[in-house]
Scaffold this active site. Structure first.
Site, mmCIF file in Angstrom:
data_model
loop_
_atom_site.group_PDB
_atom_site.id
_atom_site.type_symbol
_atom_site.label_atom_id
_atom_site.label_comp_id
_atom_site.label_asym_id
_atom_site.label_seq_id
_atom_site.Cartn_x
_atom_site.Cartn_y
_atom_site.Cartn_z
ATOM 1 N N LYS A 113 0.817 -1.220 0.000
ATOM 2 C CA LYS A 113 0.000 0.000 0.000
ATOM 3 C C LYS A 113 0.847 1.264 0.000
ATOM 4 O O LYS A 113 0.489 2.251 -0.622
ATOM 5 C CB LYS A 113 -0.959 0.001 1.186
ATOM 6 N N LYS A 196 -4.808 -9.448 -6.818
ATOM 7 C CA LYS A 196 -6.067 -9.840 -6.171
ATOM 8 C C LYS A 196 -7.191 -8.848 -6.504
ATOM 9 O O LYS A 196 -6.931 -7.660 -6.730
ATOM 10 C CB LYS A 196 -5.887 -10.017 -4.652
ATOM 11 N N LYS A 199 -11.065 -3.662 -3.686
ATOM 12 C CA LYS A 199 -11.899 -2.460 -3.761
ATOM 13 C C LYS A 199 -11.086 -1.275 -4.241
ATOM 14 O O LYS A 199 -11.625 -0.321 -4.773
ATOM 15 C CB LYS A 199 -12.457 -2.133 -2.369
HETATM 16 P P1 ADP Z 1 -10.143 -5.033 -0.134
HETATM 17 O O1 ADP Z 1 -8.749 -5.593 -0.155
HETATM 18 O O2 ADP Z 1 -10.884 -5.293 -1.362
HETATM 19 O O3 ADP Z 1 -10.162 -3.584 0.271
HETATM 20 P P2 ADP Z 1 -10.632 -5.780 2.542
HETATM 21 O O4 ADP Z 1 -9.183 -5.525 2.724
HETATM 22 O O5 ADP Z 1 -11.557 -4.903 3.281
HETATM 23 O O6 ADP Z 1 -10.917 -5.782 1.008
HETATM 24 O O7 ADP Z 1 -10.928 -7.316 2.879
HETATM 25 C C1 ADP Z 1 -11.995 -7.794 3.654
HETATM 26 C C2 ADP Z 1 -11.971 -9.310 3.699
HETATM 27 O O8 ADP Z 1 -12.124 -9.829 2.378
HETATM 28 C C3 ADP Z 1 -10.674 -9.908 4.223
HETATM 29 O O9 ADP Z 1 -10.967 -11.097 4.963
HETATM 30 C C4 ADP Z 1 -9.912 -10.256 3.003
HETATM 31 O O10 ADP Z 1 -9.006 -11.315 3.198
HETATM 32 C C5 ADP Z 1 -11.029 -10.682 2.057
HETATM 33 N N1 ADP Z 1 -10.663 -10.422 0.677
HETATM 34 C C6 ADP Z 1 -10.440 -9.208 0.103
HETATM 35 N N2 ADP Z 1 -10.139 -9.335 -1.180
HETATM 36 C C7 ADP Z 1 -10.170 -10.673 -1.453
HETATM 37 C C8 ADP Z 1 -9.940 -11.447 -2.623
HETATM 38 N N3 ADP Z 1 -9.631 -10.870 -3.768
HETATM 39 N N4 ADP Z 1 -10.053 -12.789 -2.539
HETATM 40 C C9 ADP Z 1 -10.380 -13.379 -1.371
HETATM 41 N N5 ADP Z 1 -10.611 -12.710 -0.223
HETATM 42 C C10 ADP Z 1 -10.507 -11.374 -0.251
#
Ligand code: ADP
Ligand code: TRP
Length: 338
Positions: A113, A196, A199
């Site tokens: 990040k 991955k 968001k």
């Molecule tokens: P993002 O990375 O999209 O901002 P968050 O960090 O808020 O999402 O993640 C919230 C939950 O969703 C966590 O448990 C994270 O491991 C899971 N998660 C986020 N992106 C993925 C993904 N691409 N595949 C599987 N799990 C995910």
């Protein structure tokens, strides 16, 4: 020993298929076999990245509604916003004082990040894993279901629990177990199978939102990157084909078929044929979730009732933990009546 789950999602932008398949779906399947389940909307974590913090009100409502729409029972589980429970940031401070910088320097999410801009990254982003440890340990959670990308943070929470117990010379915290789904632990971007689904990706076409209507969903799958090879007969044929592997994984998760079965079903076919089946399976799976999500978003009273119930319980547990923690820190006890 009583079992307790704590997990959370940051209210940053639109909740996507990766959050659902990698995290929430697992929460739902575990909820019945666990004594107490708490699901947090970790809004203070969202403040670490300015671009995510602009619409916290709407995004917090969206995540709370999504938890319920995806199958969390709000009368059994506790759903609440992190900022409604001041104990998270208080415990994080005590943890800051026992966490060596070297541990934080190893966190890959911070490196990703902050990128090349490390000198300008804010302190909150750097100490984010300490606040996450506080989220988990404040409730003495025994299980933390998360996607694979969060495993390192849960392991750090275990190390911090140990460090704090050592410091306080008491077994205040038990070590939480990360619970990572065996399949769909990491759903990848639809534009680049090596990244991955997130968001924070600037392209909307990289992810499927839980709020996407059928046409948008179909368009995103049509535009999803693939390769030139046909679908292989066996799962092993997907190795080194990140986009194909990702789409097959998504199909398997939403259709309930194994990847092996899916390969046999589509063997030798071009991606166009597979993509149309994938779209149908996604629509079938996500349409009821979207319907429930939309209904709840229109019902402010019900959403407020849910997060008030959650925060009330969370604050009780938080105060119990904090008074235990503080009693071992040699702080001057509060005089009666304060
Ligand atoms: P993002 O990375 O999209 O901002 P968050 O960090 O808020 O999402 O993640 C919230 C939950 O969703 C966590 O448990 C994270 O491991 C899971 N998660 C986020 N992106 C993925 C993904 N691409 N595949 C599987 N799990 C995910
Ligand atoms: N750090 C997690 C993420 O980026 C979100 C999170 C914050 C979390 N606190 C948590 C997840 C506590 C599980 C438990 O996805």
């Amino acid at each position: 020993m009583a079992t307790r789950i704590l997990s959370g999602i940051r209210p940053t932008g639109n909740i996507h298929l990766g959050n659902y398949l990698g995290a929430i779906k697992n929460w739902v399947s575990m909820a019945d076999s666990i004594d107490e389940t708490l699901f947090c909307i970790v809004d203070q974590h969202a403040l670490t990245t300015a671009e995510d913090a602009s619409n916290l009100y709407e995004n917090t409502r969206l995540i709370a509604a999504a938890y319920v729409a995806c199958g969390i029972n709000p009368d059994k589980s506790y759903i609440f916003a992190q900022s409604h429970v001041p104990g998270h940031t208080e415990l994080a401070w005590y943890f800051n004082c026992v966490t060596p910088l070297g541990w934080l320097n190893r966190m890959t999410q911070f490196k990703d990040k902050a990128g090349k801009n490390k000198e300008h990254a804010n302190l909150g982003l750097y100490s984010y894993p300490v606040l996450m440890a506080a989220d988990i340990l404040l409730y003495k959670a025994t299980h933390v279901p998360v996607g694979e990308d969060q495993k390192q943070h849960v392991e750090l929470a275990r190390d911090i629990a140990g460090a704090f117990n050592n410091y306080a010379k008491h077994e205040i915290f038990t070590l939480p177990e990360p619970v990572i789904p065996t399949q769909s632990a990491r759903i990848m971007s639809l534009r680049d199978g090596t990244k991955k689904m997130s968001k924070s990706d600037i392209s909307d076409y990289s992810r499927i939102h839980l709020t996407d209507d059928d046409d948008t969903l179909a368009l995103k799958i049509r535009k999803a990157k693939t390769d030139m090879e046909p679908i292989p007969q066996v799962k092993e044929g997907l190795e080194n084909r990140p986009e194909a592997k990702n789409l097959m994984g998504i199909y398997s998760a939403v259709s309930g078929k194994s990847i092996e079965q899916a390969c046999l079903q589509f063997e030798g076919q071009p991606f166009s044929a597979f993509k149309s089946e994938l779209t149908d399976a996604l629509i079938n799976h996500l349409e009821p979730i979207r319907r429930k999500l939309t209904l709840l978003l229109d019902d402010k009273d019900e959403l407020d009732r849910i997060i008030t119930r959650g925060a009330t319980r969370a604050n009780i547990l938080s105060q119990e933990s904090l008074s235990d923690v503080k009693s071992h820190l040699n702080l001057y006890p509060k005089p009666k009546g304060l």
